[in-house]
Scaffold this motif. Structure first.
Motif, PDB file in Angstrom:
ATOM      1  N   ILE A  53       0.933  -1.277  -0.464  1.00  0.00           N
ATOM      2  CA  ILE A  53       0.123   0.117  -0.189  1.00  0.00           C
ATOM      3  C   ILE A  53       1.011   1.493  -0.349  1.00  0.00           C
ATOM      4  O   ILE A  53       1.772   1.677   0.634  1.00  0.00           O
ATOM      5  N   TYR A  54       0.684   1.944  -1.169  1.00  0.00           N
ATOM      6  CA  TYR A  54       1.522   3.367  -1.696  1.00  0.00           C
ATOM      7  C   TYR A  54       1.298   4.197  -0.525  1.00  0.00           C
ATOM      8  O   TYR A  54      -0.727   4.513  -1.585  1.00  0.00           O
ATOM      9  N   ASP A  55       1.654   5.626  -0.539  1.00  0.00           N
ATOM     10  CA  ASP A  55       0.355   6.837  -0.505  1.00  0.00           C
ATOM     11  C   ASP A  55       1.479   7.625  -1.598  1.00  0.00           C
ATOM     12  O   ASP A  55       2.490   8.007  -2.156  1.00  0.00           O
ATOM     13  N   PHE A  56       0.080   8.198  -2.952  1.00  0.00           N
ATOM     14  CA  PHE A  56       0.446   9.041  -3.288  1.00  0.00           C
ATOM     15  C   PHE A  56      -0.588  10.128  -3.858  1.00  0.00           C
ATOM     16  O   PHE A  56      -1.391  10.325  -4.085  1.00  0.00           O
ATOM     17  N   PRO A  57       0.096  11.393  -3.665  1.00  0.00           N
ATOM     18  CA  PRO A  57      -0.389  12.948  -3.076  1.00  0.00           C
ATOM     19  C   PRO A  57      -1.352  13.343  -4.834  1.00  0.00           C
ATOM     20  O   PRO A  57      -0.523  12.976  -5.800  1.00  0.00           O
ATOM     21  N   TRP A  58      -2.143  13.037  -4.591  1.00  0.00           N
ATOM     22  CA  TRP A  58      -3.472  13.324  -5.867  1.00  0.00           C
ATOM     23  C   TRP A  58      -3.030  15.085  -6.612  1.00  0.00           C
ATOM     24  O   TRP A  58      -2.943  15.962  -5.967  1.00  0.00           O
ATOM     25  N   ARG A  59      -3.112  14.664  -7.841  1.00  0.00           N
ATOM     26  CA  ARG A  59      -2.392  15.924  -7.924  1.00  0.00           C
ATOM     27  C   ARG A  59      -3.745  16.209  -9.290  1.00  0.00           C
ATOM     28  O   ARG A  59      -2.763  16.636 -10.828  1.00  0.00           O
ATOM     29  N   ASP A  60      -4.814  15.993  -9.641  1.00  0.00           N
ATOM     30  CA  ASP A  60      -5.533  15.842 -10.635  1.00  0.00           C
ATOM     31  C   ASP A  60      -5.075  15.527 -11.847  1.00  0.00           C
ATOM     32  O   ASP A  60      -5.846  15.821 -12.849  1.00  0.00           O
ATOM     33  N   ASP A  61      -4.541  13.805 -12.021  1.00  0.00           N
ATOM     34  CA  ASP A  61      -4.460  13.242 -13.109  1.00  0.00           C
ATOM     35  C   ASP A  61      -4.138  12.226 -12.696  1.00  0.00           C
ATOM     36  O   ASP A  61      -3.554  11.180 -11.959  1.00  0.00           O
ATOM     37  N   PHE A  62      -5.467  11.075 -13.190  1.00  0.00           N
ATOM     38  CA  PHE A  62      -5.090   9.493 -13.297  1.00  0.00           C
ATOM     39  C   PHE A  62      -4.206   9.146 -13.977  1.00  0.00           C
ATOM     40  O   PHE A  62      -3.727   7.965 -12.938  1.00  0.00           O
ATOM     41  N   ALA A  63      -3.766   9.739 -14.785  1.00  0.00           N
ATOM     42  CA  ALA A  63      -2.455   8.909 -16.043  1.00  0.00           C
ATOM     43  C   ALA A  63      -1.621   8.966 -14.708  1.00  0.00           C
ATOM     44  O   ALA A  63      -0.775   7.733 -14.303  1.00  0.00           O
ATOM     45  N   ALA A  64      -1.277  10.174 -14.613  1.00  0.00           N
ATOM     46  CA  ALA A  64       0.371   9.846 -12.818  1.00  0.00           C
ATOM     47  C   ALA A  64      -0.072   8.622 -11.731  1.00  0.00           C
ATOM     48  O   ALA A  64       0.673   8.098 -11.909  1.00  0.00           O
ATOM     49  N   ALA A  65      -1.114   8.616 -11.077  1.00  0.00           N
ATOM     50  CA  ALA A  65      -1.509   8.410 -10.211  1.00  0.00           C
ATOM     51  C   ALA A  65      -1.264   6.253 -10.880  1.00  0.00           C
ATOM     52  O   ALA A  65      -1.263   5.633 -10.396  1.00  0.00           O
ATOM     53  N   ARG A  66      -2.616   6.247 -12.447  1.00  0.00           N
ATOM     54  CA  ARG A  66      -2.016   5.030 -12.239  1.00  0.00           C
ATOM     55  C   ARG A  66      -0.932   4.595 -12.597  1.00  0.00           C
ATOM     56  O   ARG A  66      -0.255   3.358 -12.659  1.00  0.00           O
TER      57      ARG A  66
END
Length: 360
Positions: A53-66
């Motif tokens: 489980i990893y944390d990733f700050p949301w930055r209004d970019d679904f591609a970046a998160a995926r």
């Protein structure tokens, strides 16, 4: 047998995440969860299934998160699911069969995504999505919203489906807010994103603005054929809302410049004439819809009812209004073959049974 990493991005999904993971946990070889800022029990639930489980700050970019979720995968293929997706029992079986026999030279496995359902759970809206992607195969997600991967190499069409089962509405303004922030920052939307931006404007009842965006998308001529056809249809819907009836019809006819008629478009044209009580013309277009071959592998949005039930039930009404009750009853029974429990079919049967013998 190939190995699969399930890669998910989540935020505040405590109501659906367990259901999703229970449906997929026995199918995959590892589970990657990227959390973008949950404040509920999402990570606690995820921890029952994986320690990755990893944390990733949301930055209004679904591609970046995926892409972040894929970066942690160690198996042969990456599979993505949203938290409100599930694999039904029959699809779990199909998935395992595909996994056992998948040729490792395959780069991408496309699979149906079922997202719309009638009151009895039958699929009313679906489309193919890239579902298994070769890990470290040179492919990545693109697009802050409606993100996608452009397949390279060998593509296989699988027969397992992913079922989207929402339990609550999502933020209706999120996508439009992200698009408008991008535009305010001076970003130029590439064709696919421009198409979806026009659709978002339509969903927000900004008819004139949506029409302008979609017309510009079509005029630039850089869109994928399925998006072009859908853009024409949404131009028609905007014109209808604006009271431009003739322009709405012309926008639907414009779809034929891109490819053969789709049953969905034929049904829309049939409805245009039906609403004007031009039943012979409407019947022509509904009958044409029945001749259209359904091909989900084109990749476009598919409304299965348009390839059987809907044109049949509408032809029943058209011929009844034209005084041909015998033909109307025939089409009602054809509609029944598609949906035996349809309330419209049952109502029509009652009407036909009440007609005097020999009435036509």
């Amino acid at each position: 047998m190939v190995s699969v990493s399930l890669c998910m991005i989540v935020k505040n999904e405590e109501d659906v995440l367990e259901r999703c993971l229970e449906s997929a946990a026995e199918l995959v070889d590892e589970i990657i969860i990227v959390d973008t800022g949950s404040t509920d029990r999402t990570k606690e639930i995820a921890a029952r299934f994986t320690d990755q489980i990893y944390d990733f700050p949301w930055r209004d970019d679904f591609a970046a998160a995926r892409n972040e979720s894929f970066s942690h995968a160690s198996m042969d293929y990456c599979m993505w699911l949203d938290a409100d997706d599930v694999l039904l029992e029959e699809d779990q079986t199909s998935f395992l069969a595909l996994k056992e026999n998948l040729d490792p030279s395959v780069s991408v496995v496309m699979a149906p995504y079922h997202t719309g359902f009638d009151e009895n759970g039958r699929v009313t809206f679906s489309y193919y999505r890239e579902r298994l992607i070769k890990n470290r195969g040179g492919m990545s997600w693109v697009g802050a919203i409606h993100e996608a991967i452009t397949p390279v190499g060998t593509v296989l069409y699988g027969d397992f489906a992913v079922t989207h089962r929402k339990t609550r509405p999502s933020d209706p303004d999120r996508n439009l807010r992200i698009y408008q922030a991008q535009l305010d920052a001076g970003k130029e939307l590439e064709p696919r994103q421009q198409f979806y931006y026009g659709r978002e404007l339509y969903y927000h009842h900004s008819w004139e603005e949506a029409l302008a965006v979609l017309e510009r998308f079509l005029e630039e001529g850089r869109g994928w054929v399925e998006n072009n056809i859908d853009a024409c249809c949404h131009c028609a819907y905007c014109h209808k809302e604006l009271g431009h009836d003739q322009a709405a019809l012309e926008a639907l006819f414009r779809t034929f410049a891109y490819d053969r008629p789709r049953a969905e478009v034929c049904c829309d044209i049939g409805l245009w004439f039906f609403q004007r009580e031009q039943y012979r013309q409407a019947a022509y277009w509904y009958a044409l819809a029945l001749t259209c071959t359904r091909d989900d592998r084109r990749g476009g949005f598919v409304s299965p009812d348009c390839y059987g039930y809907l044109p049949c039930i509408q032809l029943c009404v058209c011929y009844s209004r034209l005084g041909d009750q015998k033909r109307a009853e025939t089409f009602n029974e054809l509609a029944a073959a598609c949906k035996p429990d349809s309330s419209a079919v049952l109502h029509n049967r009652t009407v036909f049974q009440s007609l005097p013998e020999g009435f036509n």
